[in-house]
Motif scaffolding. Sequence first.
Motif, PDB file in Angstrom:
ATOM      1  N   ALA A   1      27.622  32.080  46.749  1.00 37.14           N
ATOM      2  CA  ALA A   1      26.086  31.980  46.718  1.00 37.14           C
ATOM      3  C   ALA A   1      25.674  33.460  46.990  1.00 37.14           C
ATOM      4  CB  ALA A   1      25.729  30.998  47.465  1.00 37.14           C
ATOM      5  N   ARG A   2      26.356  34.113  47.969  1.00 36.94           N
ATOM      6  CA  ARG A   2      25.645  35.548  48.290  1.00 36.94           C
ATOM      7  C   ARG A   2      26.128  36.514  47.682  1.00 36.94           C
ATOM      8  NH1 ARG A   2      26.648  33.453  53.643  1.00 36.94           N
ATOM      9  NH2 ARG A   2      28.539  34.642  53.760  1.00 36.94           N
ATOM     10  N   HIS A   3      27.427  36.388  47.144  1.00 35.38           N
ATOM     11  CA  HIS A   3      28.103  37.516  46.647  1.00 35.38           C
ATOM     12  C   HIS A   3      28.639  37.074  44.990  1.00 35.38           C
ATOM     13  CE1 HIS A   3      29.037  38.004  50.713  1.00 35.38           C
ATOM     14  NE2 HIS A   3      28.670  39.145  50.744  1.00 35.38           N
ATOM     15  N   PRO A   4      27.719  36.581  44.154  1.00 36.30           N
ATOM     16  CA  PRO A   4      28.375  36.066  42.849  1.00 36.30           C
ATOM     17  C   PRO A   4      28.263  37.445  41.764  1.00 36.30           C
ATOM     18  CG  PRO A   4      25.741  35.798  42.947  1.00 36.30           C
ATOM     19  CD  PRO A   4      26.188  36.207  44.431  1.00 36.30           C
ATOM     20  N   SER A   5      29.317  37.269  41.236  1.00 38.18           N
ATOM     21  CA  SER A   5      29.558  38.510  40.136  1.00 38.18           C
ATOM     22  C   SER A   5      30.260  37.660  38.924  1.00 38.18           C
ATOM     23  CB  SER A   5      30.316  39.455  40.546  1.00 38.18           C
ATOM     24  OG  SER A   5      31.799  39.123  40.625  1.00 38.18           O
ATOM     25  N   GLU A   6      29.743  38.342  37.752  1.00 36.79           N
ATOM     26  CA  GLU A   6      30.329  37.624  36.514  1.00 36.79           C
ATOM     27  C   GLU A   6      31.854  37.291  36.679  1.00 36.79           C
ATOM     28  OE1 GLU A   6      28.833  36.844  33.940  1.00 36.79           O
ATOM     29  OE2 GLU A   6      26.832  37.633  34.177  1.00 36.79           O
ATOM     30  N   GLU A   7      32.518  38.427  37.064  1.00 33.68           N
ATOM     31  CA  GLU A   7      34.172  38.563  37.207  1.00 33.68           C
ATOM     32  C   GLU A   7      34.474  37.298  38.078  1.00 33.68           C
ATOM     33  OE1 GLU A   7      35.793  42.079  37.879  1.00 33.68           O
ATOM     34  OE2 GLU A   7      37.838  41.398  37.781  1.00 33.68           O
ATOM     35  N   ILE A   8      34.108  37.125  39.198  1.00 36.54           N
ATOM     36  CA  ILE A   8      34.393  36.162  40.346  1.00 36.54           C
ATOM     37  C   ILE A   8      34.066  34.766  39.968  1.00 36.54           C
ATOM     38  CG2 ILE A   8      33.743  35.367  42.551  1.00 36.54           C
ATOM     39  CD1 ILE A   8      33.734  38.410  43.642  1.00 36.54           C
ATOM     40  N   LEU A   9      32.775  34.848  39.111  1.00 30.77           N
ATOM     41  CA  LEU A   9      32.376  33.397  38.861  1.00 30.77           C
ATOM     42  C   LEU A   9      33.444  32.783  37.616  1.00 30.77           C
ATOM     43  CD1 LEU A   9      28.612  33.096  39.260  1.00 30.77           C
ATOM     44  CD2 LEU A   9      30.331  32.242  40.535  1.00 30.77           C
ATOM     45  N   ARG A  10      33.787  33.600  36.786  1.00 31.24           N
ATOM     46  CA  ARG A  10      34.730  33.284  35.882  1.00 31.24           C
ATOM     47  C   ARG A  10      36.083  33.034  36.383  1.00 31.24           C
ATOM     48  NH1 ARG A  10      34.065  35.639  30.425  1.00 31.24           N
ATOM     49  NH2 ARG A  10      35.866  37.070  30.692  1.00 31.24           N
ATOM     50  N   GLU A  11      36.554  33.632  37.216  1.00 27.37           N
ATOM     51  CA  GLU A  11      37.727  33.407  37.942  1.00 27.37           C
ATOM     52  C   GLU A  11      37.693  31.976  38.544  1.00 27.37           C
ATOM     53  OE1 GLU A  11      39.542  35.981  40.787  1.00 27.37           O
ATOM     54  OE2 GLU A  11      39.852  37.699  39.125  1.00 27.37           O
ATOM     55  N   PHE A  12      36.540  31.964  39.250  1.00 30.87           N
ATOM     56  CA  PHE A  12      36.266  30.367  39.993  1.00 30.87           C
ATOM     57  C   PHE A  12      36.465  29.338  39.219  1.00 30.87           C
ATOM     58  CE2 PHE A  12      33.103  27.203  41.146  1.00 30.87           C
ATOM     59  CZ  PHE A  12      33.670  26.820  42.342  1.00 30.87           C
ATOM     60  N   LEU A  13      35.758  29.474  37.642  1.00 32.16           N
ATOM     61  CA  LEU A  13      35.794  28.454  36.722  1.00 32.16           C
ATOM     62  C   LEU A  13      37.198  28.234  36.306  1.00 32.16           C
ATOM     63  CD1 LEU A  13      32.421  28.864  34.809  1.00 32.16           C
ATOM     64  CD2 LEU A  13      33.089  27.279  36.502  1.00 32.16           C
ATOM     65  N   ILE A  14      37.991  29.253  36.068  1.00 31.38           N
ATOM     66  CA  ILE A  14      39.403  29.317  35.722  1.00 31.38           C
ATOM     67  C   ILE A  14      40.125  28.481  36.692  1.00 31.38           C
ATOM     68  CG2 ILE A  14      41.512  30.768  35.246  1.00 31.38           C
ATOM     69  CD1 ILE A  14      39.424  33.011  33.888  1.00 31.38           C
ATOM     70  N   HIS A  15      40.194  28.696  37.865  1.00 29.11           N
ATOM     71  CA  HIS A  15      40.870  28.107  38.807  1.00 29.11           C
ATOM     72  C   HIS A  15      40.306  26.424  38.522  1.00 29.11           C
ATOM     73  CE1 HIS A  15      42.934  30.875  41.312  1.00 29.11           C
ATOM     74  NE2 HIS A  15      41.731  31.905  41.354  1.00 29.11           N
ATOM     75  N   ARG A  16      39.099  26.353  38.702  1.00 25.66           N
ATOM     76  CA  ARG A  16      38.792  24.915  38.674  1.00 25.66           C
ATOM     77  C   ARG A  16      38.978  24.324  37.274  1.00 25.66           C
ATOM     78  NH1 ARG A  16      35.449  23.210  43.298  1.00 25.66           N
ATOM     79  NH2 ARG A  16      36.476  24.691  44.649  1.00 25.66           N
ATOM     80  N   SER A  17      39.072  24.769  36.215  1.00 27.81           N
ATOM     81  CA  SER A  17      39.242  24.204  35.041  1.00 27.81           C
ATOM     82  C   SER A  17      40.759  23.393  34.823  1.00 27.81           C
ATOM     83  CB  SER A  17      39.525  25.331  33.888  1.00 27.81           C
ATOM     84  OG  SER A  17      40.675  26.033  33.722  1.00 27.81           O
ATOM     85  N   ILE A  18      41.585  23.814  35.747  1.00 28.41           N
ATOM     86  CA  ILE A  18      43.018  23.063  35.673  1.00 28.41           C
ATOM     87  C   ILE A  18      42.654  21.465  35.879  1.00 28.41           C
ATOM     88  CG2 ILE A  18      45.144  22.918  36.848  1.00 28.41           C
ATOM     89  CD1 ILE A  18      44.812  25.312  34.874  1.00 28.41           C
TER      90      ILE A  18
END
Lengths: 350, 91
Positions: free
Chosen positions: A140-157
Amino acid sequence: MTTTAVRTPVPTARGPVSSALLDVLTGPEDTPAAAYETLASAVARAVESTEDVLADEDVQLSLFLLYLLHYGPAEFVTGEREWDPELLRIRAVLEERFERELRDRVPVPDPLPQDGAELVDAMFTMTGGEEKPTLATWLARHPSEEILREFLIHRSIYTLREADPHSWGIARLRGRAKAALVEIQSDEYGGGRPERVHATIFAQSMRGVGLDDTLDHYLDLVPAPTLASMNVMSLFGLHRRLRGAIAGHLAAFEMTSSIPNKYYGRAFRKLGYGEDVTWYYDEHVEADAVHEQIAARDLAGALAQDEPALLPDILFGAAACLYVDGLMGEHMLECWREERSSLRPAEAAL
Amino acid sequence: MKNERSEDPSEDPVVITPCPNGPLLVRGDVLIAPEPGAEPQKPPRRVVALCRCNMSSIAPFCDGSHKLANFRTRPPRYNIGSPREDAGEED
C-alpha cells in the motif's frame, strides 16, 4: 470481456523429478514401465537429498502437477491420469516428506487447548500476529505497476481456483462443521450468482491490469514458496485423515484476510485502478470479516468440540497456513525491497 | 428472482449472533436501511457482519478493524459446543 481459452503449454521441468513426471504425463497413454521407474528413483533421491522441501522447486512443482490432475484442466496431460496407481504411489512418497517437514517446522500452541472454545481463543491469538500485515502495508505504501502485476501472478495459482482445495473437505465433515464450511464456500462461489464467484472476480482483476487469466498461465514464473502454499491446501484437502487440518487452514486463511485486503485494494487504487480491479479486494474486506467468525467458531470451534481427536490437526492446519503463506509473502517482500523480481526468470514475456 | 424464500418469517427466522470481541453476525433474509428513513436495501450476502467497534471503514458492515483497535466486548455467556439451557436434553 472474456479471455478465449487457450491450451495451457507444457510446464517447464525444474529438476529430475518434474522432468521424469512430465515425461510420463505428456508421453504415450500406455506409459512404459521404464518411465515410471525413472520417476520413482528420481523421487526416492529427491526426498532423501532435499535440503528444504518447502523451497525445493523440483519437488514443489512435481507435487503441484500431481495435484493438478485432480483439479484440471491440465490440458498438456495425455490420457486419464487422475487415478493412475503409479502416480498416486509416487505422490504419497513426496507427500510423506512434505508433511513431515511441515510437522517439524510449523509451530503449534503448547499446551494444546482443551475444547472448542479454547481452540477458538487460541486461533484468534495465533492469527493476531498477522493483524499488521507487513506485505500488504508495504504494498500500500510502495505500489508500482510491475510489483502489483507480480503480486497477482503469484496469487493467480491459487486464486483462480479460490476455495476449491477447501471444498474437498465438505464431504469429509459432518453436522455443524459441514454446514459452516458450506456457508463460507457458498459465499466464495458467489451465492448462486456466477458473476460473483470469487475466482471470477479475481480473473477480472487480472485482466484489468493486462494479465492473462487462463489457469496456470504463469506457472513457470512462480517459485517454490508460491507452489508450496497451494500444495499445502491440496495435501490437507485431498486426505480425509487431514480434514482437521483443512478446516484449520481455511479458518486461519479467513482470519488473516480482511485487513490485508483493505491494503491491497488501497495499493491498486493508488495507481488509479478502478472498481473492475479493486472489486476483488473490496469484496474480501467485507466477506472475510464474516467468514472469519464463521470459520473460527462454527467450523474450527465446532469441529474441535464434535471431533476432539481432530483438535491438534485443526491447529496444525491453521499454523501451516500462516507459516507457508508467510514464506510466500517474505519471498515477495524480500525481492521487492531489493528491487528485483520475485518471479522465476522465463523466456515468456509478461 | 430465483431462490425466493418463504414470505412467512417464522419458517426461516433471522438469527443474530454477537461474536465475542467482534461483530454481530446476522444470518437470514434481512434488509438494511443505511440510515433512519433511508430505503432498506438487500445486503450482498446471506450472512453479514455488523460493526460493533465503530472503527469499520465499511460501516455498518465489519471490516476486521476491531482487532486493530483491540475492541473488547463483555465476556460471552456460553461456549461454542455447549448446549444452551433451552437446547433440550442433549449432553
